[in-house]
Design a protein around this motif. Structure first.
Motif, PDB file in Angstrom:
ATOM      1  N   UNK A 159     -30.373  22.186  10.271  1.00  0.00           N
ATOM      2  CA  UNK A 159     -29.117  22.701   9.352  1.00  0.00           C
ATOM      3  C   UNK A 159     -28.347  21.215   9.070  1.00  0.00           C
ATOM      4  N   UNK A 160     -27.786  21.090   8.050  1.00  0.00           N
ATOM      5  CA  UNK A 160     -27.427  19.908   7.882  1.00  0.00           C
ATOM      6  C   UNK A 160     -25.888  19.904   6.844  1.00  0.00           C
ATOM      7  N   UNK A 161     -25.023  18.811   7.039  1.00  0.00           N
ATOM      8  CA  UNK A 161     -24.033  18.572   6.059  1.00  0.00           C
ATOM      9  C   UNK A 161     -24.014  17.308   5.517  1.00  0.00           C
ATOM     10  N   UNK A 162     -23.567  16.965   4.417  1.00  0.00           N
ATOM     11  CA  UNK A 162     -23.450  15.510   3.797  1.00  0.00           C
ATOM     12  C   UNK A 162     -22.196  15.203   4.554  1.00  0.00           C
ATOM     13  N   UNK A 163     -22.665  13.940   5.013  1.00  0.00           N
ATOM     14  CA  UNK A 163     -21.456  13.203   5.951  1.00  0.00           C
ATOM     15  C   UNK A 163     -20.371  12.698   5.172  1.00  0.00           C
ATOM     16  N   UNK A 164     -19.384  12.748   5.507  1.00  0.00           N
ATOM     17  CA  UNK A 164     -17.926  12.146   5.210  1.00  0.00           C
ATOM     18  C   UNK A 164     -17.618  12.592   3.785  1.00  0.00           C
ATOM     19  N   UNK A 165     -17.873  13.966   3.643  1.00  0.00           N
ATOM     20  CA  UNK A 165     -17.110  14.646   2.102  1.00  0.00           C
ATOM     21  C   UNK A 165     -16.705  15.601   2.324  1.00  0.00           C
ATOM     22  N   UNK A 166     -15.754  15.982   1.366  1.00  0.00           N
ATOM     23  CA  UNK A 166     -15.108  17.179   1.557  1.00  0.00           C
ATOM     24  C   UNK A 166     -14.901  17.830  -0.029  1.00  0.00           C
ATOM     25  N   UNK A 167     -14.699  18.867  -0.303  1.00  0.00           N
ATOM     26  CA  UNK A 167     -14.640  19.134  -1.887  1.00  0.00           C
ATOM     27  C   UNK A 167     -13.348  19.154  -2.166  1.00  0.00           C
ATOM     28  N   UNK A 168     -13.149  18.628  -3.430  1.00  0.00           N
ATOM     29  CA  UNK A 168     -11.489  18.119  -3.819  1.00  0.00           C
ATOM     30  C   UNK A 168     -10.889  19.512  -4.078  1.00  0.00           C
ATOM     31  N   UNK A 169     -11.514  20.759  -4.332  1.00  0.00           N
ATOM     32  CA  UNK A 169     -10.545  21.753  -4.509  1.00  0.00           C
ATOM     33  C   UNK A 169     -10.649  22.749  -3.484  1.00  0.00           C
ATOM     34  N   UNK A 170     -10.975  22.364  -2.283  1.00  0.00           N
ATOM     35  CA  UNK A 170     -11.182  23.073  -1.130  1.00  0.00           C
ATOM     36  C   UNK A 170     -12.379  23.988  -0.944  1.00  0.00           C
ATOM     37  N   UNK A 171     -12.905  24.392  -1.796  1.00  0.00           N
ATOM     38  CA  UNK A 171     -14.569  24.674  -2.015  1.00  0.00           C
ATOM     39  C   UNK A 171     -15.422  24.063  -2.942  1.00  0.00           C
ATOM     40  N   UNK A 172     -16.377  24.145  -2.490  1.00  0.00           N
ATOM     41  CA  UNK A 172     -17.443  23.425  -3.734  1.00  0.00           C
ATOM     42  C   UNK A 172     -17.503  24.463  -5.145  1.00  0.00           C
ATOM     43  N   UNK A 173     -17.503  23.465  -6.249  1.00  0.00           N
ATOM     44  CA  UNK A 173     -17.670  24.352  -7.437  1.00  0.00           C
ATOM     45  C   UNK A 173     -19.127  24.648  -7.686  1.00  0.00           C
ATOM     46  N   UNK A 174     -19.284  25.719  -8.400  1.00  0.00           N
ATOM     47  CA  UNK A 174     -20.791  25.592  -8.979  1.00  0.00           C
ATOM     48  C   UNK A 174     -21.266  24.385  -9.318  1.00  0.00           C
ATOM     49  N   UNK A 175     -20.579  23.646 -10.276  1.00  0.00           N
ATOM     50  CA  UNK A 175     -21.140  22.301 -10.759  1.00  0.00           C
ATOM     51  C   UNK A 175     -21.323  21.509  -9.635  1.00  0.00           C
ATOM     52  N   UNK A 176     -20.555  21.414  -8.754  1.00  0.00           N
ATOM     53  CA  UNK A 176     -20.895  20.278  -7.877  1.00  0.00           C
ATOM     54  C   UNK A 176     -22.198  20.676  -7.051  1.00  0.00           C
ATOM     55  N   UNK A 177     -22.280  21.931  -6.675  1.00  0.00           N
ATOM     56  CA  UNK A 177     -23.587  22.561  -5.899  1.00  0.00           C
ATOM     57  C   UNK A 177     -24.761  22.190  -6.868  1.00  0.00           C
ATOM     58  N   UNK A 178     -24.649  22.526  -8.037  1.00  0.00           N
ATOM     59  CA  UNK A 178     -25.827  22.451  -9.041  1.00  0.00           C
ATOM     60  C   UNK A 178     -26.340  20.858  -9.093  1.00  0.00           C
ATOM     61  N   UNK A 179     -25.063  20.109  -9.013  1.00  0.00           N
ATOM     62  CA  UNK A 179     -25.507  18.540  -9.106  1.00  0.00           C
ATOM     63  C   UNK A 179     -26.326  18.120  -8.076  1.00  0.00           C
ATOM     64  N   UNK A 180     -25.696  18.683  -6.774  1.00  0.00           N
ATOM     65  CA  UNK A 180     -26.597  18.193  -5.487  1.00  0.00           C
ATOM     66  C   UNK A 180     -27.699  18.563  -5.562  1.00  0.00           C
ATOM     67  N   UNK A 181     -28.070  19.810  -6.211  1.00  0.00           N
ATOM     68  CA  UNK A 181     -29.465  20.538  -5.929  1.00  0.00           C
ATOM     69  C   UNK A 181     -30.309  19.642  -6.817  1.00  0.00           C
ATOM     70  N   UNK A 182     -29.812  19.467  -8.334  1.00  0.00           N
ATOM     71  CA  UNK A 182     -30.528  18.325  -9.050  1.00  0.00           C
ATOM     72  C   UNK A 182     -31.000  17.082  -8.537  1.00  0.00           C
TER      73      UNK A 182
END
Length: 552
Positions: A421-444
């Motif tokens: 289980x992992x988390x990307x280091x040093x980051x947090x979402x700008x809007x409090x929760x990750x947007x669908x667009x952010x998650x899709x970009x990360x998946x790509x």
């Protein structure tokens, strides 16, 4: 209207994010599919007054460039703005699929300094990654397909379709040809040129031909330990014989044998019906895992560099990885191969059928999906027919039929759970929760690639690491991409993942490395062990030197 204008601005940002991550561009149909996957609803064409996707993008001249291929296919490509020019340049520099780099593990100094958020560039460049990569499941399928005899390349698709219900899915994993995909697994498949064409041969098959005498002796041992491919007797007869051995003369009991009840009285079966309370429950095999747990892989060293493949993504701060170590990858592949051979034999598989009393949260077992067997842990009972299970080697949850489950043999308990289980280091979402667009970009960014992971630290049992794609001319750090696209803030510290706080099946059901008692790793001394396979399940950890990662 103002509402339509606001919707159009949001849509432009989302479309640019999807197109900028696609180096070769997308067709209008592919754009529609990606948008549906991202926001779980179709493009708002009617809300904006458009009849088609192509009409929509022609009204985004500052966002989308529309071009045509020689065959007439319309291709949509992103036009970068000031905030995304750097990302577009990196994507444009990405190499073609046929150009791959071999990742050479390089020892770096272990006493390098910790990451510094004030520095822009890492002082030590990570090792180059090999991309793309076939998953362990497909490798095991190839090994299974070629285990009986070599196969011509031109017959691969037909044979794969006949055995697994689909053609060889090399394009799905980023390869431009089947031959390119096969060359990526040259460690166990050899491509020989013959008059009839390219011949695919297992290296093990070649080794067996070279040492025939040794192979014959190994086959004798293997045949003695593997169950026969055809049952010696029907399952019903096996159960009936077991029952006869248990009953004392004169006793009368009933056993469910499919559609009939049989009475045993004085050793002679007679047609008879008995009350349900006298029905005999068949015993659980003594070597079935009932109250044990898998352990996790040993923790990775801080500032260490490791090759990884992202297996499952919920968000940039909740995902699971595999370590790309040849030894570890082989062990999981071999485990799945052995489990398929064992559980596909009906007589053996029937012995490990799980009763309803065993269908409880936390129960370690295995499940068959598309002819392959996976180690899973029951997370919750959905209904009389369904349960939700956690895949300990891959990291995701899935609802499956109870009838697909079997007890796990002790033999398959030894290999640690391979998902991390992992988390990307040093980051947090700008809007409090990750947007669908952010998650899709990360998946790509993660898709079908071996990446370099730079280990930062563990927080509440979750590995926080930086991810870097080194298959481009310039290294692409994912936290920087998310920041530059406006989806994330780089905060210089690791904030515990909110998603893992809400649900972390791995922490619930998998023991930390070293916590599993020695007794748990020793199979009981049982006669049933003669059906077990010989396995080498010692885990070999591949350690690399440390390196300093700095904020891009």
């Amino acid at each position: 209207t103002a509402k339509q204008a606001q919707l159009m601005e949001v849509l432009k940002k989302e479309v640019r994010a999807m197109l900028i991550a696609a180096k070769e561009g997308l067709t209008p149909a592919e754009l529609e599919e990606q948008y549906m996957a991202m926001v779980c609803k179709p493009l708002p064409l009617q809300d904006l007054g458009f009849q088609s996707t192509l009409e929509l993008v022609t009204h985004m001249p500052e966002v989308v460039r529309v071009s045509s291929c020689k065959n007439g296919t319309v291709i949509l490509k992103a036009i970068a703005d000031d905030t995304t020019k750097g990302i577009a340049r990196l994507v444009a520099c990405q190499k073609g699929r046929t150009c791959t780099k071999t990742w050479k593990r390089t020892s770096l100094k272990a006493n390098t300094a910790s990451p510094s958020k004030n520095s822009r560039n890492p002082q030590c460049s990570p090792p180059r990654a090999r991309t793309p990569v076939l998953p362990a499941t497909v490798k095991a399928e190839l090994q299974d397909l070629l285990s009986s005899s070599p196969l011509l390349l031109q017959d691969l698709d037909k044979a794969f379709l006949r055995s697994f219900g689909q053609a060889f899915p090399y394009r799905q994993y980023g390869f431009s040809s089947a031959l390119e995909a096969l060359r990526s697994v040259s460690d166990f498949i050899v491509v020989e040129e013959t008059k009839a064409g390219s011949l695919l041969v297992l290296r093990q098959y070649l080794a067996n031909e070279a040492g025939q005498e040794e192979n014959n002796s190994q086959n004798v041992i293997f045949a003695a330990e593997m169950p026969p491919l055809e049952p010696i007797c029907e399952t019903d007869n096996f159960y009936q014989a077991a029952l006869l051995m248990k009953l004392e003369p004169g006793e009368t009991q009933a056993v469910d044998l499919g559609d009939r009840l049989q009475q045993v009285s004085g050793g002679q079966p007679q047609d008879f019906q008995l009350p349900n309370e006298l029905t005999l429950t068949l015993e659980i095999p003594p070597d079935a895992v009932q109250d044990r747990s898998l352990c996790s892989l040993p923790p990775l060293k801080r500032r260490g560099l490791v090759g990884v493949v992202v297996e499952f993504v919920v968000s940039p701060t909740q995902f699971y990885i595999h370590i790309c170590d040849r030894e570890t990858s082989y062990k999981l592949q071999d485990l799945m191969f052995e489990m398929r051979h064992l559980y596909s034999h009906k007589l053996v598989s029937d012995k490990y059928i799980m009763p309803d009393s065993a269908m409880r949260p936390g129960q370690l077992c295995c499940v068959m999906v598309s002819k392959w067997w996976y180690r899973v842990i029951i997370h919750r009972v959905i209904s009389d027919q369904e349960v939700e299970v956690f895949y300990a080697d891959y990291g995701h949850l899935q609802i499956v039929q109870k009838s697909w489950l079997r007890f796990l043999k002790w033999h398959y308990l030894k290999l640690p759970a391979q998902a991390i289980p992992c988390s990307l280091a040093w980051v947090k979402p700008v809007e409090g929760t990750w947007s669908p667009a952010a998650t899709l970009l990360f998946k790509n960014l993660c898709r079908f690639k071996e990446l370099v992971g730079i280990v930062d630290e563990y927080v509440d049992g979750v590995l926080h690491l930086f991810l870097c794609d080194t298959s481009t001319k310039e290294d692409v750090y994912f936290h920087s991409v998310l920041r530059d696209m406006g989806y994330a803030d780089v905060c210089g510290e690791n904030i515990p993942s909110q998603e893992f706080k809400e649900l972390n099946p791995f922490a619930l059901y998998v023991q930390p490395s070293g916590k599993q008692e020695t007794a748990e790793l020793v199979e009981p001394d049982l006669c049933l062990q003669q059906e077990s396979l010989v396995a080498d399940s010692e885990t070999t950890a591949s350690k690399v030197g440390g390196a300093e990662l700095c904020d891009q």
